[in-house]
Design an enzyme around this catalytic site. Structure first.
Site, PDB file in Angstrom:
ATOM      1  N   ASP A 171       0.910  -1.136   0.000  1.00 39.88           N
ATOM      2  CA  ASP A 171       0.000   0.000   0.000  1.00 39.88           C
ATOM      3  C   ASP A 171       0.952   1.189   0.000  1.00 39.88           C
ATOM      4  OD1 ASP A 171      -1.460   2.281   0.828  1.00 39.88           O
ATOM      5  OD2 ASP A 171      -3.063   0.953   1.491  1.00 39.88           O
ATOM      6  N   HIS A 172       1.064   1.863  -1.130  1.00 43.72           N
ATOM      7  CA  HIS A 172       2.160   2.831  -1.237  1.00 43.72           C
ATOM      8  C   HIS A 172       2.011   3.995  -0.253  1.00 43.72           C
ATOM      9  CE1 HIS A 172      -0.521   5.178  -3.903  1.00 43.72           C
ATOM     10  NE2 HIS A 172       0.268   6.195  -3.677  1.00 43.72           N
ATOM     11  N   HIS A 234      -5.793   2.760   1.065  1.00 38.81           N
ATOM     12  CA  HIS A 234      -5.060   3.903   1.637  1.00 38.81           C
ATOM     13  C   HIS A 234      -5.806   4.548   2.809  1.00 38.81           C
ATOM     14  CE1 HIS A 234      -3.022   3.138  -2.016  1.00 38.81           C
ATOM     15  NE2 HIS A 234      -3.750   3.901  -2.801  1.00 38.81           N
TER      16      HIS A 234
HETATM   17  C1  BG6 Z   1      -3.706   4.829  -6.267  1.00 42.64           C
HETATM   18  C2  BG6 Z   1      -5.067   4.938  -6.899  1.00 42.64           C
HETATM   19  O1  BG6 Z   1      -3.649   3.705  -5.425  1.00 42.64           O
HETATM   20  O2  BG6 Z   1      -3.439   5.998  -5.518  1.00 42.64           O
HETATM   21  C3  BG6 Z   1      -5.164   6.184  -7.749  1.00 42.64           C
HETATM   22  O3  BG6 Z   1      -5.308   3.799  -7.698  1.00 42.64           O
HETATM   23  C4  BG6 Z   1      -4.765   7.407  -6.973  1.00 42.64           C
HETATM   24  O4  BG6 Z   1      -6.480   6.331  -8.257  1.00 42.64           O
HETATM   25  C5  BG6 Z   1      -3.430   7.192  -6.282  1.00 42.64           C
HETATM   26  O5  BG6 Z   1      -4.679   8.494  -7.878  1.00 42.64           O
HETATM   27  C6  BG6 Z   1      -3.123   8.338  -5.350  1.00 42.64           C
HETATM   28  O6  BG6 Z   1      -1.809   8.223  -4.873  1.00 42.64           O
HETATM   29  P1  BG6 Z   1      -1.004   9.502  -4.407  1.00 42.64           P
HETATM   30  O7  BG6 Z   1       0.281   8.960  -3.877  1.00 42.64           O
HETATM   31  O8  BG6 Z   1      -0.833  10.366  -5.633  1.00 42.64           O
HETATM   32  O9  BG6 Z   1      -1.832  10.178  -3.378  1.00 42.64           O
END
Ligand code: BG6
Length: 479
Positions: A171-172, A234
């Protein structure tokens, strides 16, 4: 088993994530000498490249996504890369892949970022080619299913070859510095924990707002929607970090044990506790943008916005609502957590005509990285016309407080932890299943009540019903 891999195998090596995040992260790690010189990176996908043409492909991606990076650093990174064409449904290709990889005695880390339908054949192919032994661990990028059932199928397929201690679910958001800082804020400071409960906190708000629309992800996004794309992973991970009990240690088991307890305490929401929306054409930063239906080229019932009033049925959070909202094409990109405290039990200032406001802790995750504590202070003066109080911020801006360290891409941290084998910032199977359990129940309830997304103008904060969701409790969304 603890080992640092000297092979990194990237599935989906020509995809968007590889170009935008993985190759830039690896190049930055290389430049800072954070990955060992002997680490070989093998890219694989269906596209027809050889080592040289893949390096050219990677160079183009790095020039695009790391425009300010030194050319010499990119030049010295590229020889680490090699490439093997692979059709995951063809077992013979895995034998060629194994030849390309060479020995994996020291250990291999796999990063799997492919269409979910390819997960099972990929795992089977890896197994047959002897690429799943004790010294191989696997990182799995979302989407890991679209429901509890489908996520179980994927997890079962993975578990046939990789035990949980060698499975790293990504989960980045957990790779973001400011998200990890939530733990430092809560557990490295004495003053928050005694107040961090239903006796002192009125409610919590978590917002993940984006300005982007569908981008080029038509196939995926319309089948997912905001609830599954953002809340299931997230948003719930942020909620778990905010709400969990103090773990005994900063390690993978202790932290994930506490997070899963929070996720299991999520109460099924009532029909009136969620609002969904879909954007229509509007403007962001003064620029006109099309509606979702126009971007998609057809009508759809997929939500691009969701607001939820969530509850945790446990001792600490009884009666404290967590207002969650996320959406595309909102007025600004902003991820933020706001902890709203209760009012003081008795105001000694009321007799002097002054009002007190509740304290709030605002934790900016992105793009602003800051922690702001709203405190009451006396407005300076002789108070002949009555005493006045005003809420003022105590503000820590992270880039100012820590001017030295380089800002890292979330994937740098996660790739390094995958190569070295630290699971703390990866999601355990029981967490994912608890997340899906709650999300599935919400979707089932929406389906049975025939909930369809309300429209909102791109560039607004979602449908007006989302504002009403909070306002009926006397709460205003923090903007
Ligand atoms: C991803 C989603 O997991 O996270 C995207 O699939 C979203 O839809 C993105 O835009 C958002 O990541 P960050 O790091 O730009 O907030």
């Amino acid at each position: 088993m603890s080992f640092t891999a000297d092979r990194l195998l990237l599935f989906g090596a020509t995809g968007d994530l590889a170009q935008r995040m993985l190759l830039p992260s690896l190049c930055a790690l290389h430049d800072d000498k954070l990955i060992a010189p002997e680490l070989k990176i093998i890219g694989t996908a269906r596209s027809d490249y050889d080592d040289d043409s893949y390096r050219n492909f990677a160079r183009a991606a790095l020039n695009k996504y790391l425009p300010d990076f030194r050319k010499s650093a990119i030049d010295s990174f590229l020889p680490r890369l090699s490439y093997q064409v692979l059709d995951a449904t063809d077992a013979a290709h895995f034998i060629d892949l194994s030849d390309e990889i060479g020995t994996i005695d020291k250990g291999m880390a796999i990063f799997l970022s492919t269409a979910p339908s390819l997960f099972e054949p990929t795992i089977a192919g890896l197994s047959q080619a002897g690429l799943t032994g004790e010294k191989v661990r696997i990182g799995l990028e979302k989407p890991l299913g679209t429901s509890l059932e489908s996520s179980r199928e994927i997890n079962d397929a993975v578990a046939r070859a990789f035990p949980e201690d060698r499975t790293f679910r990504i989960d980045h958001y957990l790779g973001k510095e400011t998200v990890q800082n939530l733990l430092a804020l809560r557990f490295a400071n004495i003053m928050f924990e005694p107040l961090w409960n239903a006796a002192h906190i009125d409610h919590v708000q978590i917002t993940i707002a984006e300005t982007v629309g569908l981008e080029s992800r038509v196939g995926y996004y319309d089948g997912a929607g905001a609830l599954r794309d953002m809340v299931q992973n997230h948003m719930l991970q942020l909620l778990a970090l905010v709400a969990m009990e103090p773990p005994a240690n900063y390690d993978a088991t202790a932290i994930r044990d506490e997070k899963v307890k929070v996720l299991r305490a999520l109460r099924l929401i009532e029909p009136g506790e969620a609002v969904t929306g879909q954007y229509r054409k509007g403007a962001i930063d003064g620029q006109p943008v099309p509606g979702y239906d126009e971007e998609l080229g057809k009508e759809s019932d997929t939500e691009t916005f969701v607001a939820i009033k969530a509850h945790l049925d446990n001792w600490r959070w009884k009666g404290v609502p967590f207002y969650l909202r996320t959406g595309k094409r909102l007025p600004q990109r902003k991820t933020e957590i706001v902890v709203n405290f209760k009012r003081v039990p008795h105001s000694i200032f009321a007799s002097r005509g002054a009002q007190t406001q509740p304290n709030a802790l605002v934790i900016g995750i992105q793009p602003e990285e800051n922690v702001q504590l709203q405190l009451m202070a006396k407005v300076p003066g002789l108070d002949r016309e009555g005493l006045r109080l005003r809420s003022v911020p105590l503000n820590i801006t992270m880039p100012d407080a820590f001017a030295g360290p380089t800002k890292r891409i979330a994937y740098e941290r996660l790739l390094l932890d995958l190569i070295e084998g630290d699971q703390t910032l990866f999601v355990r199977r029981d967490e994912v299943e608890a997340q899906w359990d709650w999300i599935d129940a919400i979707r089932a309830s929406w389906a049975s009540h025939g909930l369809v997304p309300k429209t909102y103008t791109a560039g607004s904060w979602g449908p007006s019903a989302a504002i009403a969701l909070a306002e009926r409790d006397g709460v205003t969304w923090h903007e």
